[in-house]
Design a protein around this motif. Structure first.
Motif, PDB file in Angstrom:
ATOM      1  N   GLN A  74      14.322   0.736  -2.687  1.00 32.01           N
ATOM      2  CA  GLN A  74      14.570   0.037  -1.427  1.00 32.01           C
ATOM      3  C   GLN A  74      13.283  -0.581  -0.882  1.00 32.01           C
ATOM      4  N   GLU A  75      12.189   0.166  -0.946  1.00 31.42           N
ATOM      5  CA  GLU A  75      10.896  -0.358  -0.487  1.00 31.42           C
ATOM      6  C   GLU A  75      10.433  -1.521  -1.362  1.00 31.42           C
ATOM      7  N   LEU A  76      10.666  -1.411  -2.658  1.00 35.98           N
ATOM      8  CA  LEU A  76      10.294  -2.481  -3.580  1.00 35.98           C
ATOM      9  C   LEU A  76      11.109  -3.741  -3.303  1.00 35.98           C
TER      10      LEU A  76
ATOM     11  N   ILE B 247       0.839  -1.207   0.000  1.00 38.49           N
ATOM     12  CA  ILE B 247       0.000   0.000   0.000  1.00 38.49           C
ATOM     13  C   ILE B 247       0.873   1.255   0.000  1.00 38.49           C
ATOM     14  N   ARG B 248       1.909   1.243   0.822  1.00 36.89           N
ATOM     15  CA  ARG B 248       2.812   2.394   0.895  1.00 36.89           C
ATOM     16  C   ARG B 248       3.447   2.679  -0.468  1.00 36.89           C
TER      17      ARG B 248
ATOM     18  N   PHE C 151      10.006  -9.785   1.534  1.00 39.02           N
ATOM     19  CA  PHE C 151       8.874 -10.234   2.349  1.00 39.02           C
ATOM     20  C   PHE C 151       8.098 -11.328   1.613  1.00 39.02           C
ATOM     21  N   LYS C 152       7.853 -11.129   0.333  1.00 42.60           N
ATOM     22  CA  LYS C 152       7.114 -12.117  -0.459  1.00 42.60           C
ATOM     23  C   LYS C 152       7.910 -13.406  -0.613  1.00 42.60           C
ATOM     24  N   TYR C 153       9.225 -13.295  -0.813  1.00 43.28           N
ATOM     25  CA  TYR C 153      10.060 -14.503  -0.910  1.00 43.28           C
ATOM     26  C   TYR C 153      10.031 -15.289   0.393  1.00 43.28           C
ATOM     27  N   ILE C 154      10.085 -14.590   1.542  1.00 42.31           N
ATOM     28  CA  ILE C 154      10.029 -15.270   2.838  1.00 42.31           C
ATOM     29  C   ILE C 154       8.682 -15.954   3.010  1.00 42.31           C
TER      30      ILE C 154
END
Length: 82
Positions: free
Chosen positions: A50-52, A31-32, A58-61
């Motif tokens: 950096q956010e991307l 969302i950010r 996060f998605k890989y984890i």
């Protein structure tokens, strides 16, 4: 393809936290990113990248925890740092 650098301590926290918390972090970061407007300066573009990268990790984890991504494949995409 360059691997994304990500702190090992953050990886350990996300790997062991409740899956709901990880999914919340993914949602919040997504969302950010969508709310960011014009990326005029180099600094803005760097922060966006950096956010991307953070969202990608996060998605890989999440995929790793769900068994959809092997640890070897994860290591090809992410480099854990001290």
């Amino acid at each position: 393809m360059d691997r994304i650098l990500f702190p090992r301590s953050n990886f350990d926290d996300l790997r062991n936290c409740p899956i709901d918390k990880l999914e919340e972090d993914i949602s919040r970061t997504s969302i950010r990113l969508k709310l960011q407007g014009n990326l005029i300066t180099d600094h803005d573009r760097e922060r966006y990248k950096q956010e991307l990268d953070k969202l990608s990790v996060f998605k890989y984890i999440s995929q790793l925890r769900k068994g959809k991504l092997s640890y070897e494949d994860f290591n090809q995409k992410v480099e854990l740092t001290s």
